[in-house]
Design a protein around this motif. Structure first.
Motif, PDB file in Angstrom:
ATOM      1  N   GLU A  37       0.838  -1.196   0.000  1.00 53.67           N
ATOM      2  CA  GLU A  37       0.000   0.000   0.000  1.00 53.67           C
ATOM      3  C   GLU A  37       0.877   1.251   0.000  1.00 53.67           C
ATOM      4  OE1 GLU A  37      -3.111   0.349  -0.387  1.00 53.67           O
ATOM      5  OE2 GLU A  37      -3.574   2.358   0.352  1.00 53.67           O
ATOM      6  N   PHE A  38       1.974   1.188   0.764  1.00 53.94           N
ATOM      7  CA  PHE A  38       2.876   2.336   0.840  1.00 53.94           C
ATOM      8  C   PHE A  38       3.477   2.635  -0.542  1.00 53.94           C
ATOM      9  CE2 PHE A  38       7.293   3.826   1.371  1.00 53.94           C
ATOM     10  CZ  PHE A  38       7.052   5.038   1.984  1.00 53.94           C
ATOM     11  N   GLU A  39       3.951   1.577  -1.194  1.00 54.21           N
ATOM     12  CA  GLU A  39       4.540   1.770  -2.521  1.00 54.21           C
ATOM     13  C   GLU A  39       3.508   2.324  -3.496  1.00 54.21           C
ATOM     14  OE1 GLU A  39       6.373  -2.014  -3.443  1.00 54.21           O
ATOM     15  OE2 GLU A  39       7.700  -1.724  -1.707  1.00 54.21           O
ATOM     16  N   PHE A  40       2.282   1.833  -3.375  1.00 58.09           N
ATOM     17  CA  PHE A  40       1.188   2.320  -4.223  1.00 58.09           C
ATOM     18  C   PHE A  40       0.934   3.805  -3.961  1.00 58.09           C
ATOM     19  CE2 PHE A  40      -3.382   3.194  -4.580  1.00 58.09           C
ATOM     20  CZ  PHE A  40      -3.599   2.891  -5.920  1.00 58.09           C
ATOM     21  N   GLN A  41       0.917   4.166  -2.650  1.00 64.17           N
ATOM     22  CA  GLN A  41       0.609   5.546  -2.286  1.00 64.17           C
ATOM     23  C   GLN A  41       1.749   6.490  -2.647  1.00 64.17           C
ATOM     24  OE1 GLN A  41      -2.195   6.685  -1.533  1.00 64.17           O
ATOM     25  NE2 GLN A  41      -3.366   4.894  -0.870  1.00 64.17           N
ATOM     26  N   VAL A  42       2.995   5.993  -2.647  1.00 62.91           N
ATOM     27  CA  VAL A  42       4.121   6.846  -3.040  1.00 62.91           C
ATOM     28  C   VAL A  42       3.902   7.352  -4.456  1.00 62.91           C
ATOM     29  CG1 VAL A  42       6.579   6.794  -3.649  1.00 62.91           C
ATOM     30  CG2 VAL A  42       5.817   5.852  -1.473  1.00 62.91           C
ATOM     31  N   ASN A  43       3.431   6.476  -5.333  1.00 58.29           N
ATOM     32  CA  ASN A  43       3.168   6.884  -6.702  1.00 58.29           C
ATOM     33  C   ASN A  43       1.933   7.777  -6.808  1.00 58.29           C
ATOM     34  OD1 ASN A  43       5.329   5.364  -7.499  1.00 58.29           O
ATOM     35  ND2 ASN A  43       4.101   3.548  -7.965  1.00 58.29           N
TER      36      ASN A  43
ATOM     37  N   VAL B  60     -12.056 -18.999   3.269  1.00 53.15           N
ATOM     38  CA  VAL B  60     -10.863 -19.670   3.778  1.00 53.15           C
ATOM     39  C   VAL B  60      -9.645 -18.958   3.205  1.00 53.15           C
ATOM     40  CG1 VAL B  60     -11.779 -21.972   4.211  1.00 53.15           C
ATOM     41  CG2 VAL B  60     -11.067 -21.349   1.907  1.00 53.15           C
ATOM     42  N   SER B  61      -8.504 -19.141   3.846  1.00 54.84           N
ATOM     43  CA  SER B  61      -7.310 -18.440   3.369  1.00 54.84           C
ATOM     44  C   SER B  61      -6.132 -19.384   3.343  1.00 54.84           C
ATOM     45  CB  SER B  61      -7.001 -17.259   4.282  1.00 54.84           C
ATOM     46  OG  SER B  61      -6.552 -17.734   5.524  1.00 54.84           O
ATOM     47  N   LYS B  62      -5.194 -19.055   2.476  1.00 56.15           N
ATOM     48  CA  LYS B  62      -3.902 -19.741   2.499  1.00 56.15           C
ATOM     49  C   LYS B  62      -2.842 -18.746   2.074  1.00 56.15           C
ATOM     50  CE  LYS B  62      -3.756 -21.642  -2.169  1.00 56.15           C
ATOM     51  NZ  LYS B  62      -4.884 -20.967  -2.819  1.00 56.15           N
ATOM     52  N   MET B  63      -1.614 -19.015   2.493  1.00 58.56           N
ATOM     53  CA  MET B  63      -0.539 -18.103   2.135  1.00 58.56           C
ATOM     54  C   MET B  63      -0.130 -18.368   0.694  1.00 58.56           C
ATOM     55  SD  MET B  63      -0.277 -16.307   4.801  1.00 58.56           S
ATOM     56  CE  MET B  63       1.233 -15.343   4.718  1.00 58.56           C
ATOM     57  N   GLY B  64       0.018 -17.267  -0.073  1.00 60.71           N
ATOM     58  CA  GLY B  64       0.400 -17.398  -1.473  1.00 60.71           C
ATOM     59  C   GLY B  64       1.902 -17.518  -1.631  1.00 60.71           C
ATOM     60  N   ASP B  65       2.363 -17.428  -2.859  1.00 58.54           N
ATOM     61  CA  ASP B  65       3.796 -17.523  -3.105  1.00 58.54           C
ATOM     62  C   ASP B  65       4.447 -16.167  -2.867  1.00 58.54           C
ATOM     63  OD1 ASP B  65       3.688 -20.204  -3.832  1.00 58.54           O
ATOM     64  OD2 ASP B  65       3.002 -19.669  -5.853  1.00 58.54           O
ATOM     65  N   PRO B  66       5.710 -16.167  -2.423  1.00 56.36           N
ATOM     66  CA  PRO B  66       6.389 -14.892  -2.231  1.00 56.36           C
ATOM     67  C   PRO B  66       6.626 -14.175  -3.561  1.00 56.36           C
ATOM     68  CG  PRO B  66       7.863 -16.729  -1.776  1.00 56.36           C
ATOM     69  CD  PRO B  66       6.524 -17.313  -2.054  1.00 56.36           C
ATOM     70  N   THR B  67       6.454 -12.849  -3.531  1.00 58.83           N
ATOM     71  CA  THR B  67       6.675 -12.054  -4.743  1.00 58.83           C
ATOM     72  C   THR B  67       7.721 -10.998  -4.455  1.00 58.83           C
ATOM     73  OG1 THR B  67       4.732 -10.835  -4.011  1.00 58.83           O
ATOM     74  CG2 THR B  67       4.432 -12.335  -5.861  1.00 58.83           C
ATOM     75  N   PRO B  68       8.453 -10.551  -5.483  1.00 59.27           N
ATOM     76  CA  PRO B  68       9.534  -9.584  -5.242  1.00 59.27           C
ATOM     77  C   PRO B  68       9.036  -8.253  -4.661  1.00 59.27           C
ATOM     78  CG  PRO B  68       9.202  -9.980  -7.597  1.00 59.27           C
ATOM     79  CD  PRO B  68       8.449 -11.024  -6.864  1.00 59.27           C
ATOM     80  N   GLU B  69       7.837  -7.789  -5.054  1.00 60.18           N
ATOM     81  CA  GLU B  69       7.344  -6.564  -4.424  1.00 60.18           C
ATOM     82  C   GLU B  69       6.920  -6.879  -2.993  1.00 60.18           C
ATOM     83  OE1 GLU B  69       3.517  -7.864  -6.684  1.00 60.18           O
ATOM     84  OE2 GLU B  69       5.637  -7.783  -7.130  1.00 60.18           O
ATOM     85  N   ARG B  70       6.604  -5.880  -2.218  1.00 65.27           N
ATOM     86  CA  ARG B  70       6.296  -5.981  -0.794  1.00 65.27           C
ATOM     87  C   ARG B  70       7.359  -6.781  -0.031  1.00 65.27           C
ATOM     88  NH1 ARG B  70       0.623  -7.916   0.065  1.00 65.27           N
ATOM     89  NH2 ARG B  70       1.225  -9.360   1.670  1.00 65.27           N
ATOM     90  N   GLY B  71       8.618  -6.556  -0.423  1.00 61.06           N
ATOM     91  CA  GLY B  71       9.754  -7.099   0.331  1.00 61.06           C
ATOM     92  C   GLY B  71       9.805  -8.605   0.374  1.00 61.06           C
TER      93      GLY B  71
END
Lengths: 202, 111
Positions: A37-43, B60-71
């Protein structure tokens, strides 16, 4: 797109706060969402406003669902089960040895009753003459008289109280003083008065 | 009949989750709600709502695969359950039933 800073980062202290209160099993998704959300809001609104928005979001997540830790399957139920087990075993032993249990229970009850009565007695004893404002500085003279080899004690203080040095063997020759001269023995005495009571116990 | 309780906002979130299929996670749902309904929604409100919906067994929920964005952190992907779907259908049925009972003047004004 404003891009005056190469890499915009959210305020570090806010992230630390999040790490501190957020339940570990939720931290990954919550922090990931906040960062995205932060990255989105930066833009959208620029770095400064996005940072403020991030802080607002971190504070927004301080809610029971995010703070509450996940229960481990054993932690609670295990302890409770054991307590129930202990009480069951204790009760079965009581039932199995009836006479012995009865002695124990009656003995404990008697002991506790006596103890309570003793407490009541002590409380009553300590409350005697409690009404004096300067009770700490008040002293009652306890007079002992020896007659016919018997020692008698008394709280009554006659005006002509006689003090005799107990180390002197021949009582007729001993130096004696009256109550009004009590300052000679206890110079810190401020005032003296007579006191009549029927209370005779030591 | 078993009583189904679903708040107005929860219903909205549930609909968005159903709409997004395999793409439903916190930020995406929030943005979708803002876009589709023009409400001002905060991320934490959506998260709280998702939490309640999961407790009620609607999603229901499950954890997805890690992605390069959001660290490199994983997303929690939410999907609607059969119970959630029947709940939505029942709610819609109740509503259209009530709408049918309305006088004609109201219907025109509403449409």
């Amino acid at each position: 797109m404003k891009n005056n800073q190469p890499v915009a980062t959210p305020p570090r202290w806010a992230t630390k706060l999040l790490h501190w209160y957020c339940a570990p099993h939720l931290l990954e998704e919550v922090q990931g969402d906040l960062e995205e959300e932060f990255e989105f809001q930066v833009n959208q609104i620029g770095v400064t406003k996005a940072r403020l928005d991030y802080i607002r979001n971190v504070f927004g997540f301080i809610k029971p669902f995010a703070i509450k830790r996940k229960k481990t399957p054993h932690s609670n139920s295990f302890k409770m089960n054991m307590i129930k087990h202990y009480t069951t075993i204790a009760w079965r032993n009581v039932i199995r040895q009836k006479s012995f249990s009865a002695i124990n229970v009656v003995g404990l009850a008697l002991g506790m009753t006596c103890c309570l009565f003793i407490f009541l007695w002590v409380q009553d004893e300590k409350s005697v003459d409690n009404f004096h404002a300067n009770g700490k500085n008040l002293y009652v003279l306890y007079q002992t008289t020896i007659s016919g080899g018997k020692v008698n004690g008394n709280y009554s203080t006659p005006a002509g109280l006689i003090y005799q040095d107990p180390t002197v063997q021949n009582r007729n020759e001993a130096e004696a003083i009256s109550l009004s001269e009590i300052k000679q023995i206890a110079p810190e005495t401020e005032k003296i008065t007579t006191y009549a009571t029927g209370y005779e116990l030591p | 009949m078993k009583r189904i309780y679903l708040g107005e906002f929860e219903e909205l979130v549930l609909l968005i989750v159903a709409m997004l299929e395999q793409e439903a996670y916190g930020v995406r749902i929030t943005h979708e709600i803002i876009e589709q309904t023009d409400r001002s929604v905060r991320l934490n409100q959506v998260h709280a709502s998702l939490h309640r919906l999961e407790e009620k067994g609607m999603i229901v929920s499950k954890m997805g695969d890690p992605t390069p964005e959001r660290g490199g952190r994983r997303k929690r992907i939410f999907t609607i359950t059969a119970f959630g779907r029947t709940t939505l259908i029942e709610m819609k049925a109740v509503r259209s039933h009530l709408w049918n009972l309305l006088p004609a003047s109201m219907k025109i004004a509403g449409a």
